[in-house]
Design a protein around this motif. Sequence first.
Motif, PDB file in Angstrom:
ATOM      1  N   GLN A 208      32.072  36.311  29.786  1.00 55.44           N
ATOM      2  CA  GLN A 208      31.707  37.483  30.264  1.00 55.44           C
ATOM      3  C   GLN A 208      30.720  37.524  31.255  1.00 55.44           C
ATOM      4  O   GLN A 208      29.516  37.536  31.524  1.00 55.44           O
ATOM      5  CB  GLN A 208      30.925  37.969  29.312  1.00 55.44           C
ATOM      6  CG  GLN A 208      32.155  38.091  28.403  1.00 55.44           C
ATOM      7  CD  GLN A 208      33.439  39.005  28.341  1.00 55.44           C
ATOM      8  OE1 GLN A 208      33.163  40.018  29.257  1.00 55.44           O
ATOM      9  NE2 GLN A 208      34.281  38.692  27.916  1.00 55.44           N
ATOM     10  N   THR A 222      31.562  44.901  34.117  1.00 52.31           N
ATOM     11  CA  THR A 222      31.777  44.005  33.380  1.00 52.31           C
ATOM     12  C   THR A 222      33.042  43.602  33.565  1.00 52.31           C
ATOM     13  O   THR A 222      34.459  43.166  33.569  1.00 52.31           O
ATOM     14  CB  THR A 222      31.389  44.190  31.564  1.00 52.31           C
ATOM     15  OG1 THR A 222      30.218  44.989  31.356  1.00 52.31           O
ATOM     16  CG2 THR A 222      31.789  42.779  30.978  1.00 52.31           C
ATOM     17  N   THR A 224      35.881  39.783  32.787  1.00 47.87           N
ATOM     18  CA  THR A 224      35.906  38.652  31.610  1.00 47.87           C
ATOM     19  C   THR A 224      37.342  37.917  32.702  1.00 47.87           C
ATOM     20  O   THR A 224      38.684  37.914  33.367  1.00 47.87           O
ATOM     21  CB  THR A 224      36.734  39.102  30.230  1.00 47.87           C
ATOM     22  OG1 THR A 224      36.213  39.673  29.574  1.00 47.87           O
ATOM     23  CG2 THR A 224      37.286  38.232  29.967  1.00 47.87           C
TER      24      THR A 224
END
Length: 230
Positions: A208, A222, A224
């Motif tokens: 993350q 954010t 991933t």
Amino acid sequence: MYSTMPISNTNPGLNSGPNPRLDSLLKTPCLWRGSQYQLTHGAAQSGELSGLHTGYPALDACLPWQGWPAHALVEIITPQWGSGELQLVLPLLRRLSAEGKWILWVSPPCLPYAPGLRLAGVDTRQIVVVKAGATHVRTLWSIEKALQNRACALVLAWPGHLTGRHIRRLQLAASTGQTLGVLFHQRNIRHSASVLRMRVASSEDALQVAILKARGSYRRDTVTLARGLP
């Protein structure tokens, strides 16, 4: 309550013509103004503002430079070493070493594992590891000198304790030496002069990556990323 009387300018210095000190301040490379956002964003979209691709398209799409900012300081914050922070720079290490460019590691917490780097496609002959010594001052001095040296394409550093003043100085060194510097540390310094600041957290199968600050952008995304070699 506000007066209805017009405000008059009684200070002759305000309209005394050009101000050399102010002009010099506005030309400082460390100064960023909100009006620059559209210029930066537009230049990135048109390809005029070059960045170094991270190797992760999803991450590139979130950054104003479409990759790592060139000639700048980047902070990667991690709760503990070995949380996947080096995975973020592996594609860049691979590309720069293949181009025969020098990469400095300053005071890493552990000795780099050469077989693992070679397995990831990194030419370890282009890597120089600097053990700056036990003192904090010597470590910062080594990082600053490495960033100022244009023979280095990339400086990875683990500086330990940092203050906003230290980061301002290192950012100036990166700009002067036209070098990309990446600082790995474990504390988020809110008022930081770095161009890019990120936080990395890991799980068994994913990273993350939270973008805390990217100069020229208001986005706080954010991303991933899958664990493993990109």
